[in-house]
Design an enzyme around this catalytic site. Structure first.
Site, PDB file in Angstrom:
ATOM      1  N   GLY A 116      40.375  40.960  38.560  1.00 24.59           N
ATOM      2  CA  GLY A 116      39.362  39.942  38.810  1.00 24.59           C
ATOM      3  C   GLY A 116      39.853  38.621  38.257  1.00 24.59           C
ATOM      4  O   GLY A 116      40.749  38.593  37.402  1.00 24.59           O
ATOM      5  N   GLN A 147      39.405  30.107  34.977  1.00 32.35           N
ATOM      6  CA  GLN A 147      40.703  30.604  34.497  1.00 32.35           C
ATOM      7  C   GLN A 147      41.877  29.872  35.130  1.00 32.35           C
ATOM      8  O   GLN A 147      42.995  29.950  34.629  1.00 32.35           O
ATOM      9  CB  GLN A 147      40.831  32.111  34.757  1.00 32.35           C
ATOM     10  CG  GLN A 147      39.886  32.939  33.884  1.00 32.35           C
ATOM     11  CD  GLN A 147      40.106  34.418  34.116  1.00 32.35           C
ATOM     12  OE1 GLN A 147      39.556  34.987  35.044  1.00 32.35           O
ATOM     13  NE2 GLN A 147      40.938  35.036  33.296  1.00 32.35           N
ATOM     14  N   CYS A 203      42.011  40.686  29.607  1.00 30.60           N
ATOM     15  CA  CYS A 203      41.742  39.457  30.360  1.00 30.60           C
ATOM     16  C   CYS A 203      43.042  38.688  30.514  1.00 30.60           C
ATOM     17  O   CYS A 203      43.821  38.583  29.567  1.00 30.60           O
ATOM     18  CB  CYS A 203      40.712  38.628  29.600  1.00 30.60           C
ATOM     19  SG  CYS A 203      40.289  37.086  30.410  1.00 30.60           S
ATOM     20  N   LEU A 204      43.262  38.155  31.700  1.00 31.75           N
ATOM     21  CA  LEU A 204      44.493  37.391  31.955  1.00 31.75           C
ATOM     22  C   LEU A 204      44.567  36.155  31.053  1.00 31.75           C
ATOM     23  O   LEU A 204      45.659  35.643  30.811  1.00 31.75           O
ATOM     24  CB  LEU A 204      44.556  36.970  33.427  1.00 31.75           C
ATOM     25  CG  LEU A 204      44.650  38.116  34.438  1.00 31.75           C
ATOM     26  CD1 LEU A 204      44.591  37.576  35.859  1.00 31.75           C
ATOM     27  CD2 LEU A 204      45.903  38.946  34.229  1.00 31.75           C
ATOM     28  N   HIS A 257      32.219  40.892  33.536  1.00 29.22           N
ATOM     29  CA  HIS A 257      33.302  40.155  32.859  1.00 29.22           C
ATOM     30  C   HIS A 257      33.573  38.826  33.567  1.00 29.22           C
ATOM     31  O   HIS A 257      33.633  37.776  32.923  1.00 29.22           O
ATOM     32  CB  HIS A 257      34.545  41.055  32.855  1.00 29.22           C
ATOM     33  CG  HIS A 257      35.773  40.436  32.254  1.00 29.22           C
ATOM     34  ND1 HIS A 257      36.461  41.005  31.194  1.00 29.22           N
ATOM     35  CD2 HIS A 257      36.465  39.312  32.568  1.00 29.22           C
ATOM     36  CE1 HIS A 257      37.497  40.238  30.887  1.00 29.22           C
ATOM     37  NE2 HIS A 257      37.536  39.206  31.711  1.00 29.22           N
ATOM     38  N   GLU A 258      33.694  38.873  34.883  1.00 32.40           N
ATOM     39  CA  GLU A 258      34.032  37.654  35.629  1.00 32.40           C
ATOM     40  C   GLU A 258      32.862  36.667  35.646  1.00 32.40           C
ATOM     41  O   GLU A 258      33.060  35.456  35.512  1.00 32.40           O
ATOM     42  CB  GLU A 258      34.452  37.994  37.059  1.00 32.40           C
ATOM     43  CG  GLU A 258      35.686  38.897  37.170  1.00 32.40           C
ATOM     44  CD  GLU A 258      36.879  38.432  36.362  1.00 32.40           C
ATOM     45  OE1 GLU A 258      37.040  37.216  36.140  1.00 32.40           O
ATOM     46  OE2 GLU A 258      37.663  39.292  35.921  1.00 32.40           O
ATOM     47  N   HIS A 277      32.622  34.614  32.572  1.00 36.44           N
ATOM     48  CA  HIS A 277      33.564  33.477  32.523  1.00 36.44           C
ATOM     49  C   HIS A 277      32.910  32.188  33.027  1.00 36.44           C
ATOM     50  O   HIS A 277      33.254  31.100  32.578  1.00 36.44           O
ATOM     51  CB  HIS A 277      34.782  33.751  33.425  1.00 36.44           C
ATOM     52  CG  HIS A 277      35.907  34.491  32.753  1.00 36.44           C
ATOM     53  ND1 HIS A 277      36.608  33.974  31.682  1.00 36.44           N
ATOM     54  CD2 HIS A 277      36.487  35.689  33.027  1.00 36.44           C
ATOM     55  CE1 HIS A 277      37.560  34.834  31.320  1.00 36.44           C
ATOM     56  NE2 HIS A 277      37.507  35.895  32.118  1.00 36.44           N
TER      57      HIS A 277
HETATM   58 ZN    ZN Z   1      38.720  37.516  31.964  1.00 30.47          ZN
END
Ligand code: ZN
Length: 156
Positions: free
Chosen positions: A46, A51, A89-90, A131-132, A135
């Site tokens: 995701g 991000q 998480c990226l 999670h997304e 953000h």
């Molecule tokens: Zn993340």
């Protein structure tokens, strides 16, 4: 296709509130394509627009069936149950954490076709959505994690 640079923790953009998308323009659709490319390039499941430094309410999510979808202005309208999830998480490379998430979520969002849909997700897909969508309000999973740790060398 364009791969965008994934912002890492410490970058203020990850802590800002994102704005709703008012109109689905070609540039929004292009952004979604770039987000998908960037997600796959980075081996993520995701990705949220902040991000890659864009403060718009857009997320892309791997559907766990070999495809992906994008949600515009997503809102969690209902949650049910609870599950413990192991997340990464990226934007927080090299770390992992344990977070309590709902087992099921109901989300309202606009799809890239311009229509509004209500979708239900459970299990891991519910975790990715939570999670997304977090953000988009500047929330990182580490804020909610009951365990947050560097990934040991042997698990990498
Ligand atoms: Zn993340």
């Amino acid at each position: 296709m364009a791969i965008r640079i994934v912002r890492k923790e410490g970058d203020d953009v990850l802590r800002k509130q994102c704005k709703p998308v008012k109109e689905i323009t070609n540039s929004v659709l292009q952004l979604i394509e770039d987000m998908k490319d960037t997600m796959y390039q980075s081996d993520g499941v995701g990705l949220a627009a902040p991000q890659i430094g864009i403060l718009k309410q857009i997320v892309v999510i791997d559907d766990r069936e070999g495809g992906e979808f994008a949600l515009i202005n997503p809102k969690i309208v209902k949650t049910e149950g609870e599950q413990e999830s192991c997340e990464g998480c990226l934007s927080l490379p090299g770390f992992r954490g344990t977070v309590m998430r709902p087992e099921k979520v109901t989300v309202e969002a606009i799809f890239p076709d311009g229509n509004e849909y209500t979708i239900e997700a459970e299990g891991f897909l519910a975790v990715i959505m939570c999670h997304e969508i977090d953000h988009l309000s500047g929330i990182l999973y580490k804020d909610k994690a009951v365990v947050y740790e560097r990934i040991p060398e042997e698990d990498k």
